[in-house]
Design a protein around this motif. Structure first.
Motif, PDB file in Angstrom:
ATOM      1  N   ARG A 183       0.803  -1.215   0.000  1.00 36.09           N
ATOM      2  CA  ARG A 183       0.000   0.000   0.000  1.00 36.09           C
ATOM      3  C   ARG A 183       0.840   1.271   0.000  1.00 36.09           C
ATOM      4  N   GLY A 184       0.298   2.311  -0.603  1.00 35.22           N
ATOM      5  CA  GLY A 184       0.954   3.614  -0.587  1.00 35.22           C
ATOM      6  C   GLY A 184       0.970   4.232   0.783  1.00 35.22           C
ATOM      7  N   ASP A 185      -0.136   4.093   1.536  1.00 33.78           N
ATOM      8  CA  ASP A 185      -0.153   4.678   2.872  1.00 33.78           C
ATOM      9  C   ASP A 185       0.776   3.933   3.821  1.00 33.78           C
ATOM     10  N   SER A 186       1.038   2.670   3.553  1.00 32.97           N
ATOM     11  CA  SER A 186       2.029   1.942   4.361  1.00 32.97           C
ATOM     12  C   SER A 186       3.432   2.482   4.120  1.00 32.97           C
ATOM     13  N   LEU A 187       3.733   2.837   2.879  1.00 30.24           N
ATOM     14  CA  LEU A 187       5.023   3.449   2.586  1.00 30.24           C
ATOM     15  C   LEU A 187       5.157   4.775   3.326  1.00 30.24           C
ATOM     16  N   ASP A 188       4.090   5.574   3.359  1.00 30.69           N
ATOM     17  CA  ASP A 188       4.121   6.816   4.141  1.00 30.69           C
ATOM     18  C   ASP A 188       4.508   6.526   5.586  1.00 30.69           C
ATOM     19  N   GLY A 189       3.891   5.499   6.162  1.00 31.43           N
ATOM     20  CA  GLY A 189       4.157   5.168   7.559  1.00 31.43           C
ATOM     21  C   GLY A 189       5.588   4.729   7.791  1.00 31.43           C
ATOM     22  N   LEU A 190       6.122   3.934   6.867  1.00 26.90           N
ATOM     23  CA  LEU A 190       7.510   3.505   7.001  1.00 26.90           C
ATOM     24  C   LEU A 190       8.457   4.693   6.953  1.00 26.90           C
ATOM     25  N   LEU A 191       8.200   5.602   6.024  1.00 25.66           N
ATOM     26  CA  LEU A 191       9.063   6.758   5.876  1.00 25.66           C
ATOM     27  C   LEU A 191       8.987   7.651   7.108  1.00 25.66           C
ATOM     28  N   TYR A 192       7.791   7.836   7.588  1.00 23.78           N
ATOM     29  CA  TYR A 192       7.593   8.675   8.777  1.00 23.78           C
ATOM     30  C   TYR A 192       8.348   8.117   9.973  1.00 23.78           C
ATOM     31  N   SER A 193       8.184   6.820  10.234  1.00 15.69           N
ATOM     32  CA  SER A 193       8.823   6.239  11.411  1.00 15.69           C
ATOM     33  C   SER A 193      10.340   6.202  11.265  1.00 15.69           C
TER      34      SER A 193
END
Length: 634
Positions: free
Chosen positions: A330-340
């Motif tokens: 998912r794209g939103d999962s990539l956002d989360g990985l980058l954020y963390s």
């Protein structure tokens, strides 16, 4: 951001059983006036309880990293489920660790890594490995907060039928009716699940503060004099430390509150405004850093704008594949990985690898619809050896679950990403016609429960949807993550307090200008609220989450050491400089809030309608990486 941090809990599908969900109708009505709860007395039976100590399982790791460390022993102690009514419920247990100072002790020191729910059992010893004076000069206490880790666990119970009935959305960033419907349904399910057992209403900051005071009194009685409590807390740990200092000002020793939440305001205010700080860290530091090192990173761009464009292209392709029904990446999962990953400066390399791994997948999606070993290895080959030295291929394989997690080279756990708690629960359901619809699923300890129990939230889902839509427009990288919190449907009244620190001795606050998780503006607002009782040290052009101990700023390290080991605070608020990001030759200035370019913080409108630190040792990395990696769970 501390939004929905929770320590990964195993998802277990049980045999069919019956249980009663707590309902909003049965809950007490929240008071419209904020009053501090009464400070309870400690029944003598808890102070007199026998403690069975044994050498902690992590003690060998501590001594491997620092051979002169004292032995750390572990135990579990009983505390009331509800300190206000100790006889009304069964007791629960808090897991603790303890070591005696190797020299003359300055007293008892405990710590908290963040969360809510961050695992603290190993954390005090882990910090001392980097700062051996802690071993020498303090009796060290570690503990897993109630509900989490090895303490009595919070169980969030739902059913297979409820999980199967949940709607889904291909991308939480897309603020559509389907996304709205999904967020409301997920919030309702989580609130029902986590209030299914009576313990849920007592997993709160205030109850944990009472536990901390009990542990101080218990150690004072059974181990060594501990008339005061000393404390080092990060992120949510600043909320916990601030509340303890406000509840027990006469017990406050040397308190370092690092990477501060806005702990004089509401949990809602922190959740709702902190998303902008994650975007600021990405756009002013991470993406420019990637661009500066384009000669060491293949294919992401040589300007910040180019890197942003590449990221958006990768993300859009991931969303397209999910919508086509051929992918679970998912794209939103990539956002989360980058954020963390942006929590730590050294973790910029890991954030870069996350982008590259997803780029490889977007270019060549697998038949399984998941990231596979080849994607990870091709991504690894796209960064130069100078950057590879900051991580390991084995760790990245383990991060994506493409290697045996029990193998000798798997040094980390698989990450948890936005929405994955419920997604993983759905995947784990029994298949076939004989799968029982009423089987109970334990979602584990969802740490948002602490936030729900701490402060009032609007009970109007449409209010939260409007806020999420507004945030997503203003801060598209991660503004949407606020969504509809489970607190919207939480059936219990909060145990809030007005944290103003009256009568507390002055404590030390430390915050970085570009912290992605706890916005500097919030820390500054809390300091202004408590200026008679706090001293603020700010770090210019620094965005790491977690500053004191292993800090990129020698200035902060010096100030913190002077206070912790001699009791000397700076005579005034200070602004420190910092060191360059990995492989940079100098610090690149950012025009941020210290320079007067602050983000406006909204007032607490939620009530209107009702309501990594990069430690050089693996002990610290394991704790802080967990806190960071799960920061974006919905």
């Amino acid at each position: 951001m501390r939004k929905l941090i929770s320590i990964a809990a195993a998802l277990a599908v049980a045999v069919p059983m019956s249980f009663t969900m707590a309902t909003a109708e049965a809950a007490p009505s929240p008071s419209s006036r904020l009053t501090d709860p009464r400070t309870p007395s400690i029944p003598q039976r808890y102070l007199d309880q026998p403690i069975t100590w044994s050498v902690c399982s992590f003690d060998a790791s501590v001594k491997q990293l620092y051979p002169a460390a004292p032995t750390t022993n572990c135990a579990k102690v009983k505390v009331p489920m509800d300190w206000a009514h100790p006889n009304a419920h069964p007791d629960v247990e808090v897991a603790i660790s303890y070591s005696r100072a190797t020299s003359t002790s300055k007293g008892l020191m405990t710590t908290n890594p963040g969360g809510p729910g961050g695992p603290g059992l190993t954390f005090s010893a882990g910090l001392a490995v980097d700062k051996p004076q802690l071993f020498e000069q303090y009796d060290l206490l570690g503990f897993d907060p109630r509900g989490f880790g090895q303490s009595t666990p919070l169980r969030c119970l739902t059913t297979t039928e409820a999980i199967e009935a949940l709607p889904t959305t291909p991308d939480y960033r897309e603020r559509t009716r389907q996304t709205h419907k999904t967020e409301v349904a997920e919030a309702k399910l989580l609130a029902d699940a986590c209030s299914a057992e009576e313990f849920g209403q007592f997993v709160s900051s205030q109850q944990t503060v009472y536990d901390m005071e009990f542990l101080r009194a218990l150690m004072n009685k059974q181990q060594a004099p501990a008339r005061l409590l000393n404390f080092i807390g990060y992120s949510y740990g600043t909320w916990l430390g601030g509340w303890y200092a406000d509840t027990y000002p006469q017990r406050v020793g040397r308190f370092v509150l690092d990477s501060n939440m806005d702990w004089t305001h509401t949990q809602w205010a922190n959740v709702n405004f902190d998303t902008f700080s994650g975007e600021r860290r990405r756009d002013t530091q991470l993406f420019p850093w990637i661009a500066r090192h384009s000669d060491q990173i293949v294919g992401l761009g040589s300007t910040r704008r180019a890197v942003t464009k590449t990221y958006d292209r990768i993300r859009a392709e991931l969303v397209r594949l999910v919508k086509a029904g051929t992918s679970g990446v998912r794209g939103d999962s990539l956002d989360g990985l980058l954020y963390s990953a942006s929590y730590g400066n050294v973790r910029f390399i890991r954030a870069t690898l996350d982008i590259l791994v997803h780029d490889e997948y977007a270019k060549a999606p697998s038949a399984s619809g998941q990231i596979e070993l080849a994607h990870v290895e091709r991504a690894w080959a796209r960064i130069a050896p100078e950057l590879q030295k900051y991580d390991t291929l084995a760790a990245i394989r383990s991060r994506y679950g493409v290697t045996d997690p029990s193998s000798a080279t798997a040094v980390e756990y698989r990450v948890t990403t936005p929405g994955s708690r419920l997604e993983e629960a759905r995947k784990s359901l029994p298949k076939g016609k004989l799968a029982p619809k009423d089987a109970v699923v334990n979602l584990g300890a969802v740490s948002t429960v602490v936030r729900c129990n701490d402060t009032r939230w609007s009970k109007d889902p449409s209010f939260h949807l409007r806020e999420a839509d507004r945030n997503a427009r203003k801060h598209p990288f991660f503004g949407y993550v606020v969504g509809v919190p489970m607190c919207t449907f939480w059936p219990y009244a909060p145990q809030d307090r007005k944290a103003d620190l009256k009568k507390s001795p002055r404590i030390l606050m430390v915050s970085g200008e570009l912290d992605p998780a706890t916005a500097y503006e919030g820390a500054l607002r809390t300091h202004k609220d408590t200026s008679r009782y706090t001293r603020l040290v700010s770090i210019d052009d620094e965005g790491q989450h977690g500053q004191y101990i292993g800090s990129p700023s020698a200035c902060v390290e010096t100030i913190g050491d002077r206070y912790v080991f001699t009791g000397e605070l700076p005579g005034r608020n200070r602004t420190c400089g910092t060191s360059p990001l990995p492989e940079d030759g100098s610090v690149y200035p950012v025009d941020g809030p210290i320079d007067g370019n602050s983000e406006h913080l909204p007032r607490d409108r939620s009530l209107a309608k009702a309501s990594a630190m990069d430690g050089p040792n693996r002990l610290l990395q394991a704790v802080m990486d967990r806190v960071a990696a799960e920061a974006s769970i919905r």
